[in-house]
Design an enzyme around this catalytic site. Structure first.
Site, PDB file in Angstrom:
ATOM      1  N   HIS A 251       6.277   6.131  -1.470  1.00 55.29           N
ATOM      2  CA  HIS A 251       7.019   4.890  -1.692  1.00 55.29           C
ATOM      3  C   HIS A 251       6.213   3.693  -1.203  1.00 55.29           C
ATOM      4  CE1 HIS A 251       7.861   5.676   2.561  1.00 55.29           C
ATOM      5  NE2 HIS A 251       8.055   4.364   2.670  1.00 55.29           N
TER       6      HIS A 251
ATOM      7  N   HIS B  46       0.846  -1.192   0.000  1.00 58.83           N
ATOM      8  CA  HIS B  46       0.000   0.000   0.000  1.00 58.83           C
ATOM      9  C   HIS B  46       0.880   1.240   0.000  1.00 58.83           C
ATOM     10  CE1 HIS B  46       0.821  -0.943   4.307  1.00 58.83           C
ATOM     11  NE2 HIS B  46       1.239   0.315   4.235  1.00 58.83           N
TER      12      HIS B  46
HETATM   13  P1  ATP Z   1       6.541  -3.873  11.067  1.00 56.47           P
HETATM   14  O1  ATP Z   1       6.613  -2.587  11.859  1.00 56.47           O
HETATM   15  O2  ATP Z   1       6.260  -5.080  11.908  1.00 56.47           O
HETATM   16  O3  ATP Z   1       7.692  -4.069  10.154  1.00 56.47           O
HETATM   17  P2  ATP Z   1       4.732  -2.452   9.338  1.00 56.47           P
HETATM   18  O4  ATP Z   1       5.754  -1.363   9.352  1.00 56.47           O
HETATM   19  O5  ATP Z   1       4.200  -2.903   8.019  1.00 56.47           O
HETATM   20  O6  ATP Z   1       5.227  -3.745  10.110  1.00 56.47           O
HETATM   21  P3  ATP Z   1       3.314  -0.635  10.982  1.00 56.47           P
HETATM   22  O7  ATP Z   1       4.594  -0.343  11.700  1.00 56.47           O
HETATM   23  O8  ATP Z   1       2.070  -0.718  11.774  1.00 56.47           O
HETATM   24  O9  ATP Z   1       3.453  -1.992  10.173  1.00 56.47           O
HETATM   25  O10 ATP Z   1       3.141   0.459   9.858  1.00 56.47           O
HETATM   26  C1  ATP Z   1       1.967   0.594   9.065  1.00 56.47           C
HETATM   27  C2  ATP Z   1       2.306   1.443   7.855  1.00 56.47           C
HETATM   28  O11 ATP Z   1       2.763   2.739   8.271  1.00 56.47           O
HETATM   29  C3  ATP Z   1       3.440   0.893   6.996  1.00 56.47           C
HETATM   30  O12 ATP Z   1       3.214   1.279   5.658  1.00 56.47           O
HETATM   31  C4  ATP Z   1       4.667   1.589   7.534  1.00 56.47           C
HETATM   32  O13 ATP Z   1       5.682   1.700   6.556  1.00 56.47           O
HETATM   33  C5  ATP Z   1       4.115   2.945   7.882  1.00 56.47           C
HETATM   34  N1  ATP Z   1       4.858   3.517   9.018  1.00 56.47           N
HETATM   35  C6  ATP Z   1       5.129   2.901  10.196  1.00 56.47           C
HETATM   36  N2  ATP Z   1       5.796   3.701  11.025  1.00 56.47           N
HETATM   37  C7  ATP Z   1       5.974   4.859  10.366  1.00 56.47           C
HETATM   38  C8  ATP Z   1       6.592   6.088  10.690  1.00 56.47           C
HETATM   39  N3  ATP Z   1       7.176   6.311  11.859  1.00 56.47           N
HETATM   40  N4  ATP Z   1       6.571   7.040   9.750  1.00 56.47           N
HETATM   41  C9  ATP Z   1       5.982   6.859   8.555  1.00 56.47           C
HETATM   42  N5  ATP Z   1       5.356   5.737   8.184  1.00 56.47           N
HETATM   43  C10 ATP Z   1       5.360   4.747   9.078  1.00 56.47           C
END
Ligand code: ATP
Ligand code: MG
Length: 174
Positions: free
Chosen positions: A124, A39
């Site tokens: 991205h 996504h």
């Molecule tokens: P994991 O953290 O277990 O690797 P994930 O990153 O897919 O899994 P989340 O951390 O809940 O799951 O993030 C959900 C979405 O938000 C993802 O697209 C992630 O890249 C984005 N995201 C997470 N943290 C941030 C952040 N600090 N800033 C910007 N985008 C974020």
């Protein structure tokens, strides 16, 4: 609950991303994003009280108001983080409409008093995490274009073996 706002991707773009992942498998080890979890994140809210769900949903509606479907095309590969444990992504270009949609969604969240990750928006799609980029060259990524026509409020659950994302509120760009 852990929340974020993202645009779902059109079929042709998803197919090309899966093609990119397939080409990467020869050289890059790491944790690949499952195809149904690809996504475009527009804003990452993090922990929000369940009592404020309706408020987030209406802020999202306001942020999307006046925006039609946005044309995007896949771009180059890029990475964040360390060379042996990176987030590897494919960029997305969408012209001024994409930037303006992201800015309006973020502006509406801000006006409603929600905090979100404030790093400047860089469109991205995360293809893999914990990617070891130290060996071999990256392949040419798959290319495609298509329209973004929905923006969704997702709940993220990281308690399982893989992250799982549940759509809570979907806004159509019309
Ligand atoms: P994991 O953290 O277990 O690797 P994930 O990153 O897919 O899994 P989340 O951390 O809940 O799951 O993030 C959900 C979405 O938000 C993802 O697209 C992630 O890249 C984005 N995201 C997470 N943290 C941030 C952040 N600090 N800033 C910007 N985008 C974020
Ligand atoms: Mg994460």
């Amino acid at each position: 609950m852990r929340l974020f706002i993202a645009a779902e991707l059109p079929e042709e773009v998803l197919d090309a991303l899966v093609e990119t992942q397939a080409a990467l498998r020869d050289t890059v080890r790491g944790r690949y994003t499952a195809p149904d979890s690809l996504h475009l994140t527009l804003a990452f809210l993090g922990e929000v009280s369940a009592a404020r769900l309706d408020e987030v949903a209406s802020a999202l509606e306001r942020g999307c108001a006046g925006h039609g479907p946005v044309e995007v095309r896949l771009g180059a590969l890029g990475s964040f983080g360390r060379r042996r444990s990176a987030v590897l992504w494919q960029g997305l270009t969408g012209g001024p409409e994409l930037a303006s949609l992201a800015a309006d969604v973020r502006g509406a969240l801000e006006d409603a008093g929600f905090a979100f990750d404030e790093k400047p928006f860089l469109a991205h799609i995360t293809l893999m995490r914990a990617a070891d980029l130290s060996r071999g060259e990256l392949p040419m990524p798959g290319m495609a274009r298509g329209m973004l026509d929905t923006v969704t409020l997702f709940k993220s659950d990281l308690s399982g073996a893989r992250p799982s994302y549940e759509p809570l509120h979907v806004v159509s760009l019309a």
